[in-house]
Design a protein around this motif. Structure first.
Motif, PDB file in Angstrom:
ATOM      1  N   TYR A 202       1.346  -0.845   0.105  1.00 59.34           N
ATOM      2  CA  TYR A 202       0.604  -0.004   0.053  1.00 59.34           C
ATOM      3  C   TYR A 202       0.779   1.235   0.016  1.00 59.34           C
ATOM      4  N   GLN A 204       1.062   5.664   0.342  1.00 60.55           N
ATOM      5  CA  GLN A 204       0.396   5.820   0.103  1.00 60.55           C
ATOM      6  C   GLN A 204       0.611   7.738   0.696  1.00 60.55           C
ATOM      7  N   ARG A 298      -3.766  13.181   5.319  1.00 57.70           N
ATOM      8  CA  ARG A 298      -3.332  12.650   4.195  1.00 57.70           C
ATOM      9  C   ARG A 298      -4.070  13.053   2.922  1.00 57.70           C
ATOM     10  N   PHE A 300      -5.439  11.736  -0.318  1.00 57.12           N
ATOM     11  CA  PHE A 300      -5.912  11.181  -1.100  1.00 57.12           C
ATOM     12  C   PHE A 300      -5.528  11.061  -2.456  1.00 57.12           C
ATOM     13  N   ASP A 303      -2.133   9.586  -3.997  1.00 58.62           N
ATOM     14  CA  ASP A 303      -2.566   8.005  -3.894  1.00 58.62           C
ATOM     15  C   ASP A 303      -1.657   7.781  -5.616  1.00 58.62           C
ATOM     16  N   HIS A 306      -4.271   5.984  -6.951  1.00 56.06           N
ATOM     17  CA  HIS A 306      -5.935   7.038  -6.990  1.00 56.06           C
ATOM     18  C   HIS A 306      -6.771   6.585  -8.567  1.00 56.06           C
TER      19      HIS A 306
END
Length: 306
Positions: A202, A204, A298, A300, A303, A306
């Motif tokens: 993952y 991030q 964060r 997002f 990412d 994404h």
């Protein structure tokens, strides 16, 4: 929310409290109880009205059922979304009467033996896994910008600023009381970029501002409490603020007794401007044995997947 969170750079209660407080919601978390695998902690986090939380974080407690009452946003007519009032915004002029840090007053430190508070008892941190049977994972902090928070004379406060990529800038107001042990080391850290979780599975995009307790003056020693003793600390932080690229910011205040600092003793506000979000943790009381004062953001939309 059911969870299988493994402790790494932040313990479980920090993550869940930060999510609850940052999103102005109540959060119920049922985490898997398997301390040897780093899975520990569960609770009811009451972020809507910043009330004390009901939670457990004890590797010797076994499985527990936690029951507690929460207020919803409809419980009080004045409930609002997460926006600060004029009284909540820090008035930096309040510090004008305090003297600033004189760099000539900075004293050299020596790294001595350290110890940890767990459930109100001091234990040898080299034996933390033996005492708590808890596995920790550690993030590589070498990519973080960092600066040692130099000592102040009694009654003297300092302002430290540290920046990283994406216009992220962190601002900490702090002091060292007279009784502070000489071997205490705190750092201000800042980072904006990709972090890897799950052995790289993952990816991030995060933004972090934090004041952290370290074992010595190297960034890799920060958060490694299983490696040594940590003396009692009276390091005083007044506020931590930062400029972030997105509104998803999760605040937390954690002690080296592995406990959340009471939500009644600090507040979190978020101001939005055309080019960034300005997040602030303001502490109303001194935190004894501070481990981490953290703003974890964060982003997002950045990412990689994404």
């Amino acid at each position: 929310m059911t969870n299988a969170y493994v402790d790494n750079h932040m313990e479980g209660p920090q993550v869940w409290k930060g999510f609850s407080q940052g999103n102005n919601v109540n959060l119920v978390v049922a985490n898997i109880y398997a301390p040897p695998d780093g899975l520990l902690g569960a609770g009811i986090f009451r972020g809507v009205y910043s009330e004390p939380d009901y939670y457990t974080y004890d590797a010797s407690s076994g499985t527990k059922l936690i029951v507690g009452k929460v207020k919803t946003k409809s419980a009080l007519p004045s409930a609002k979304t997460h926006q600060p009032s004029d009284s909540e915004v820090i008035n930096y002029k309040a510090f004008d009467d305090l003297p600033l840090l004189d760099p000539t007053q900075v004293e050299e430190r020596q790294t001595n033996a350290m110890e940890l508070m767990v459930n109100g008892k001091k234990i040898h941190k080299q034996n933390i896994n033996q005492n708590m049977k808890l596995k920790y994972l550690h993030e590589d902090l070498s990519r973080y910008n960092n600066v040692i928070l130099e000592r102040t004379s009694p009654g003297v406060y300092a302002i430290q600023v540290l920046c990283h990529e994406d216009d992220l800038c962190c601002n900490l107001i702090y002091e060292y009381p007279a009784e502070e042990p000489e071997d205490i080391v705190y750092m201000l850290i800042a980072y904006s970029g990709i972090v890897e979780h799950g052995e790289g599975l993952y990816l991030q995009y995060v933004q972090v501002c934090g004041a952290v307790l370290c074992l010595n003056e190297t960034i890799d020693s920060c958060g490694h409490f299983e490696d040594a003793y940590v003396p009692d600390s009276a390091f005083r932080a007044y506020s931590l603020s930062g400029t972030f690229g997105d509104r998803y910011i999760y605040p937390s205040v954690f002690t080296d007794a592995l406990q959340l600092f009471s939500a009644e003793k600090w507040n979190y506000t978020l101001n939005e401007s055309p080019d960034h979000y300005h997040a602030i943790i303001h502490l109303h009381e001194e935190v004894n044995d501070l481990s981490t004062l953290n703003l974890y953001g964060r982003w997002f939309s950045r990412d990689p997947n994404h």
